[in-house]
Design an enzyme around this catalytic site. Structure first.
Site, PDB file in Angstrom:
ATOM      1  N   GLY B  90       0.866  -1.171   0.000  1.00  0.00           N
ATOM      2  CA  GLY B  90       0.000   0.000   0.000  1.00  0.00           C
ATOM      3  C   GLY B  90       0.899   1.215   0.000  1.00  0.00           C
ATOM      4  CB  SER B 122       4.437  -3.707  -2.043  1.00  0.00           C
ATOM      5  OG  SER B 122       4.486  -2.481  -2.711  1.00  0.00           O
ATOM      6  CB  ALA B 123       4.283  -0.600   1.777  1.00  0.00           C
ATOM      7  CG  HIS B 159       6.191  -2.447  -6.963  1.00  0.00           C
ATOM      8  ND1 HIS B 159       5.217  -3.273  -7.479  1.00  0.00           N
ATOM      9  CD2 HIS B 159       5.829  -2.217  -5.672  1.00  0.00           C
ATOM     10  CE1 HIS B 159       4.303  -3.518  -6.537  1.00  0.00           C
ATOM     11  NE2 HIS B 159       4.657  -2.891  -5.446  1.00  0.00           N
ATOM     12  CD  GLU B 194       5.444  -5.107 -10.564  1.00  0.00           C
ATOM     13  OE1 GLU B 194       5.069  -5.589 -11.646  1.00  0.00           O
ATOM     14  OE2 GLU B 194       4.924  -4.099 -10.052  1.00  0.00           O
TER      15      GLU B 194
END
Lengths: 235, 235
Positions: B90, B122-123, B159, B194
């Site tokens: 997020g 991700s985050a 990413h 990714e």
């Protein structure tokens, strides 16, 4: 009376530095002999000297001299005495950190409000908004605050970019990012596409350039604004 | 002993949430009945409840129960007592702000160091590095610090994206952004594409997935690292 150009970018594709906007800058900086350049955003980490030379090369074409703020012992005094101010692009986090470090935030607000012509490109435009929360830059340093100049009553997203329908990358689109911002904040955001700028004359704010801008308001679907529109009522 | 999966993304193109890595998660979370999910990063600004339901839907496929950290009155205790921890993606600024707010940073470090299996996407992976300075996210809120978990001795860029040679957009490429970070900081950065992830087992850190990772070190040209490489010496 405010007299500002807030440009999405310094450089458009296949064109030199400031080239696309040079004729308008000639009018904007009419009678100005020397511009105070604030090179703090340091694009690509280049030195203040090299960045100032780049600005000088562009402004030489319209016979304007450029001095870098980094050459002054008293930055606040330099800002207040400047004939005109140009804040160049680069990294907004680096720019804002340095502006706070030399106590320049309040001084720039004062100078612009008292009529000193201002030009911002990219990071130098982002800081004209209420906060830097809608920058696209990587947070490579930690500034003491995200609060910026607030010379316009909204936030700015420079280099606004439409979603790429062919992309297989799973990172967020620009629109998704700004919509996320709107979940936590109420001020509007103006997404300025490359080649667009805002012209501020006193309390009038006009969208310039050939492209529409994308406007984000709290609890509203984002919408497009046509060039030459007055957006001074957006707040 | 540390036992972590630090994944670039939760979702790869044309695939469901966590689908590409589910078999590996089955092994990683062997014998785990319930995972503590930290939904603070709120992708797209969705609620903690909705985000937890999304994680539950994925983990149901490997018969693991999911509880959201937001449902506990004492988050620190919930983290220390968790069988396993998953921090979803997020917005990193939103995530880190909330982690500081509930005093969870030090507690997660403690839990992971004492062997609680960890998954980040991700985050949730970005925060495993020394700082969040190399996130791609928009700074939509102001966290009290950019310092993160430091569970690996470098920074992470999830990413990771190669430059698009056909683009006419003048925004910085990912490589330019990370190189700018290297002008102000000395720690290495691992650009995780990714579909890639880091597997941490004690002091061994291995690159997993089919793709190479891009490594940025101070005063060195960036280079590619092959899958299955041990990068525990990078610091």
């Amino acid at each position: 009376m405010k007299h500002m150009i807030i440009a999405s970018t310094s450089t458009i594709f296949n064109s030199g530095y400031l080239e696309y906007i040079l004729e308008d800058l000639k009018t904007h900086f009419n009678n100005v002999k020397t511009i105070l350049f604030i090179p703090y955003a340091r694009p690509g980490g280049i030195t203040h000297e090299d960045y100032t030379a780049r600005a000088q090369a562009a402004f030489s074409k319209i016979s304007i001299n450029v001095v870098g703020l980094h050459t002054f012992n008293n930055p606040e005094q330099a800002i207040l005495q400047a004939e005109a101010i140009f804040v160049g692009g680069g990294n907004t986090f680096v720019l804002v950190s340095q502006l706070y470090k030399v106590n320049a935030i309040q001084t720039i607000i004062e100078a612009v409000n008292s009529g000193t012509p201002y030009l911002g490109t990219s990071a130098g435009s982002n800081i004209c908004g209420l906060t830097m929360n809608t920058t696209n830059d990587m947070p490579i340093v930690y500034p003491p605050s995200f609060k910026t100049l607030g010379l316009v009553p909204f936030n700015i997203n420079p280099h606004y970019l439409d979603p790429d329908a062919t992309s297989t990358h799973m990172g967020e689109t620009r629109e998704t990012r700004i919509k996320e911002f709107m979940c936590y904040n109420t001020q509007p955001v103006v997404g300025l596409r490359e080649g667009s700028w805002l012209e501020v004359k006193g309390s009038t704010i006009t969208l310039k350039g050939r492209l529409t801008a994308r406007i984000f308001e709290h609890n509203k679907e984002p919408y497009e604004l046509k060039p030459e529109s007055d957006i001074s009522l957006l707040k």
